[in-house]
Design a protein around this motif. Structure first.
Motif, mmCIF file in Angstrom:
data_model
loop_
_atom_site.group_PDB
_atom_site.id
_atom_site.type_symbol
_atom_site.label_atom_id
_atom_site.label_comp_id
_atom_site.label_asym_id
_atom_site.label_seq_id
_atom_site.Cartn_x
_atom_site.Cartn_y
_atom_site.Cartn_z
ATOM 1 N N LEU A 69 0.814 -1.213 0.000
ATOM 2 C CA LEU A 69 0.000 0.000 0.000
ATOM 3 C C LEU A 69 0.846 1.260 0.000
ATOM 4 O O LEU A 69 0.362 2.330 -0.367
ATOM 5 N N HIS A 70 2.095 1.150 0.403
ATOM 6 C CA HIS A 70 2.952 2.331 0.488
ATOM 7 C C HIS A 70 3.765 2.573 -0.775
ATOM 8 O O HIS A 70 4.072 3.723 -1.102
ATOM 9 N N VAL A 71 4.128 1.502 -1.494
ATOM 10 C CA VAL A 71 4.989 1.672 -2.669
ATOM 11 C C VAL A 71 4.440 0.985 -3.915
ATOM 12 O O VAL A 71 5.068 1.051 -4.970
ATOM 13 N N ALA A 72 3.282 0.307 -3.790
ATOM 14 C CA ALA A 72 2.669 -0.415 -4.924
ATOM 15 C C ALA A 72 3.555 -1.547 -5.427
ATOM 16 O O ALA A 72 3.450 -1.951 -6.582
ATOM 17 N N ARG A 73 4.434 -2.044 -4.562
ATOM 18 C CA ARG A 73 5.238 -3.228 -4.877
ATOM 19 C C ARG A 73 5.170 -4.167 -3.672
ATOM 20 O O ARG A 73 5.473 -3.748 -2.542
ATOM 21 N N PRO A 74 4.807 -5.442 -3.869
ATOM 22 C CA PRO A 74 4.663 -6.327 -2.710
ATOM 23 C C PRO A 74 5.981 -6.702 -2.052
ATOM 24 O O PRO A 74 6.062 -6.783 -0.828
ATOM 25 N N PHE A 75 7.009 -6.933 -2.870
ATOM 26 C CA PHE A 75 8.287 -7.392 -2.320
ATOM 27 C C PHE A 75 9.404 -6.447 -2.745
ATOM 28 O O PHE A 75 9.458 -6.000 -3.897
ATOM 29 N N GLU A 76 10.289 -6.172 -1.813
ATOM 30 C CA GLU A 76 11.427 -5.294 -2.083
ATOM 31 C C GLU A 76 12.496 -5.607 -1.046
ATOM 32 O O GLU A 76 12.267 -5.452 0.164
ATOM 33 N N PHE A 77 13.645 -6.056 -1.514
ATOM 34 C CA PHE A 77 14.682 -6.487 -0.575
ATOM 35 C C PHE A 77 16.018 -5.796 -0.816
ATOM 36 O O PHE A 77 17.060 -6.293 -0.415
ATOM 37 N N SER A 78 15.990 -4.653 -1.473
ATOM 38 C CA SER A 78 17.238 -3.918 -1.679
ATOM 39 C C SER A 78 17.709 -3.293 -0.377
ATOM 40 O O SER A 78 16.910 -3.018 0.535
ATOM 41 N N ALA A 79 19.003 -3.052 -0.276
ATOM 42 C CA ALA A 79 19.561 -2.454 0.935
ATOM 43 C C ALA A 79 18.972 -1.070 1.180
ATOM 44 O O ALA A 79 18.681 -0.692 2.330
ATOM 45 N N GLU A 80 18.755 -0.293 0.114
ATOM 46 C CA GLU A 80 18.236 1.063 0.272
ATOM 47 C C GLU A 80 16.817 1.052 0.834
ATOM 48 O O GLU A 80 16.429 1.966 1.570
ATOM 49 N N SER A 81 16.039 0.009 0.503
ATOM 50 C CA SER A 81 14.664 -0.044 1.000
ATOM 51 C C SER A 81 14.604 -0.222 2.506
ATOM 52 O O SER A 81 13.566 0.058 3.131
#
Length: 637
Positions: A69-81
């Motif tokens: 709901l916050h970024v419109a992407r379900p999965f995100e595993f980058s260091a910056e995230s």
């Protein structure tokens, strides 16, 4: 025979029931079981592990949904995230204020405050419940899920502290609900600190209802978390702390915001808000004006730092060293070309994103918005004169690009009743004039001018939770400004078409001139000389006068123009521009000039009420002479 085979199994089951009863009796004698692990029977241990695993998987899904709901992407595993939410210093610090404003703002869609509040309630209540019923070690898994899947690192750290207070001696209390409430205290402090974002410019003037909307998700989260905690502990007590008390409550609390989101918000709004944030008026990629000096220095340094000295880098170094005008001009052209190439790349990416949204959500109420963004982005150009003279990356959108014609036409014909159609009418008319289709340009303008302007978009209130603002409300779109521009262009066409001598050529050649391009004044002067005797001649001359940089000579030329063309259609426009100079500049040192300017504006309103310049004159009177504004406004058609 079969009875003999069944006797051992029956005996074993009876023994198991007896051991379980003995264990329960021991629990009762000791004051009852303390948590799920108090039941030592293998059957209960297996159920406890399976129940905990199922609850954990469901909780991970809830965290993924919250992040989506916050970024419109379900999965995100980058260091910056993970590092970006951890940063709590600097102007780009992320706070919970960002969470409720972007991409979907609770100010525009109040029901989203309920969605976020219930999700955060589950994120708070479930780890504390697990800590009480499954002990502290199990709760660490749920805090880790908040960190890795919800991308809320500070919330995860806070929940660890909450679980310590709720379940670890000497903090825990015999009254388990009381322990849970005490465990929520760090979350109260976290929400108070994390929700205090950078002060919004409009925050000072926010109404009480708007302030309540901003605080509503966190108030609801705390109340719902306390309610969840109480329900879970009540169910656990009713089943004598056997496994399975948490999952049903969490399933309900997960399903409720999910249903509310899909029923009253929708996937299209989430994806549109991301699109608008990336490429709308708040986009850093398409800032109207930005200082380009740092980027120019970085660019030149990058060329100089390369190990191999190519001919291009050699030319740049030579230009910086020799100060020869021709070499410096070549270096500037190369820098401008780099900025243009960068803008074209950003523009192409934005165009593809708009096309993707329209293809995926063809029936969305945000399709007109996406078309407006697409057309505006395709029209975005770099003002090369500003870059060369002031080292400023200034973008403009008021001279439409031929590529945007189909987009504006679709918006105008398929969504005529949208306020955004006013912009489409102006841009379509400008493009059709270049093609010498004067009648088509007039028809495009009439399409919106014959329709009444939409009223001001309503604002969300705290008492109407299912209300949503008009789709175009977040675009900061000024329909009246476009309607005024449409009226001015329509009046220009009506006064100068048809031209018996030159036909549509004069209007078409004028429409092809980009006022932001270098050499615009020269080209305009050439048109004036070429179309002497045309009906558009006085309008071309007036536009050349308004390009003069010095105000005093410009005012003198406007006065001479008025004396010679007082009866022409351009006379009203010239009087307006002269009044602008007298009010905005000369009036600071000359009171008489201010009086003359106001009188010119009143004359326009009174004698030329049918002219498009009457509305602009009345607005200028409102800003400089409020006492007489209502009288001027009453005379407008």
């Amino acid at each position: 025979m079969s009875d003999d085979f069944d006797r051992p199994a029956i005996a074993l089951d009876a023994a198991t029931r007896g051991a379980s009863a003995a264990s329960s009796a021991a629990d009762v004698a000791a004051g009852g079981p303390e948590d799920v692990w108090s039941h030592v029977s293998p059957r209960y241990r297996v159920r406890a592990f399976l129940s905990l695993a199922g609850t954990f998987l469901l909780f991970c899904g809830l965290c993924v949904f919250t992040h989506w709901l916050h970024v419109a992407r379900p999965f995100e595993f980058s260091a910056e995230s993970y590092l970006e939410p951890l940063r709590f210093w600097g102007p780009q610090t992320k706070t919970l204020d960002d969470f409720i404003r972007y991409p979907i703002s609770v100010m525009q869609t109040p029901v989203h405050a309920i969605v976020l509040g219930l999700l955060v309630a589950s994120i708070v209540a479930i780890p504390i419940s697990v800590a009480i019923l499954y002990r502290f070690g199990a709760a660490l898994l749920f805090a880790a899920a908040v960190f890795f899947f919800a991308h809320l690192p500070w919330m995860a750290f806070t929940l660890v502290g909450c679980c310590v207070l709720a379940s670890v001696k000497p903090f825990r209390m015999p009254f388990r609900f009381g322990s849970g409430l005490v465990g929520m205290l760090p979350v109260v402090m976290y929400l108070y600190l994390a929700a205090r974002g950078t002060p919004d410019p409009s925050g000072t003037y926010a109404t009480p209802e708007q302030k309540l909307l901003l605080a509503a998700p966190w108030i609801l989260a705390l109340l719902a978390a306390a309610l969840m905690l109480g329900m879970i502990l009540l169910i656990a007590r009713a089943v004598n702390y056997r496994p399975g008390a948490i999952a049903p409550v969490m399933a309900v609390m997960f399903a409720t915001p999910t249903v509310l989101f899909h029923a009253y918000v929708g996937l299209d709004e989430l994806n549109y808000r991301v699109l608008e944030r990336e490429y709308g008026h708040r986009s850093r990629r398409f800032e109207p004006v930005a200082d380009a000096r740092v980027k120019i220095l970085d660019l030149v340094q990058h060329w100089m730092d390369e190990s191999s000295l190519t001919p291009g880098r050699s030319a740049a170094l030579s230009a910086l060293w020799s100060e020869r005008p021709d070499e410096l001009a070549a270096l500037k052209r190369r820098i401008v070309a780099w900025f243009v190439t960068e803008l074209l790349g950003e523009r192409r990416t934005a165009h593809e994103a708009c096309r993707k949204f329209i293809a995926e959500y063809p029936t969305s109420r945000y399709v007109p918005n996406a078309l407006y963004l697409e057309g505006r982005l395709l029209d975005t150009r770099l003002d090369q004169r500003k870059l060369l003279s002031d080292m400023a990356r200034e973008l403009y959108t008021d001279f439409p690009h031929p590529q945007s014609g189909a987009v504006w036409s679709t918006l105008l014909t398929q969504f005529t009743h949208s306020p955004l159609a006013a912009a489409a009418a102006v841009r379509t008319a400008q493009l059709r004039l270049r093609e010498r289709d004067v009648d088509g340009a007039a028809a495009a303008l009439d399409r919106v001018l014959l329709r009444r302007a939409a009223g001001p978009t309503s604002q969300a209130t705290a008492t109407d939770w299912l209300h949503t603002d008009a789709p175009e409300a977040s675009l900061q779109f000024d329909e009246e400004a476009y309607r005024l521009e449409a009226r001015q262009l329509r009046d220009l066409i009506a006064a100068n078409h048809p031209d018996e001598r030159f036909g549509p050529a004069a209007l078409a050649d004028w429409a092809c001139l980009d006022p932001h391009r270098a050499g615009y004044e020269i080209e305009l002067r050439r048109l004036i000389e070429h179309y002497v005797g045309s009906r558009l001649y006085d309008n071309l001359l007036l536009r050349w006068i308004t390009t003069q940089p010095e105000l005093a000579p410009r005012a003198a030329q406007l006065e001479r123009f008025l004396a010679e063309h007082a009866g022409a259609d351009s006379g009203v426009e010239a009087a307006y521009h002269l009044a602008e100079i007298e009010l905005l500049v000369t009036a600071r040192t000359d009171v008489a000039a201010r009086s003359r300017g106001l009188q010119r504006l009143r004359t326009i309103v009174e004698r030329h009420a049918d002219s498009s310049w009457a509305a602009a004159a009345a607005e200028l009177i409102r800003r400089h002479a409020p006492a007489s504004a209502s009288a001027a406004g009453d005379k407008l058609p």
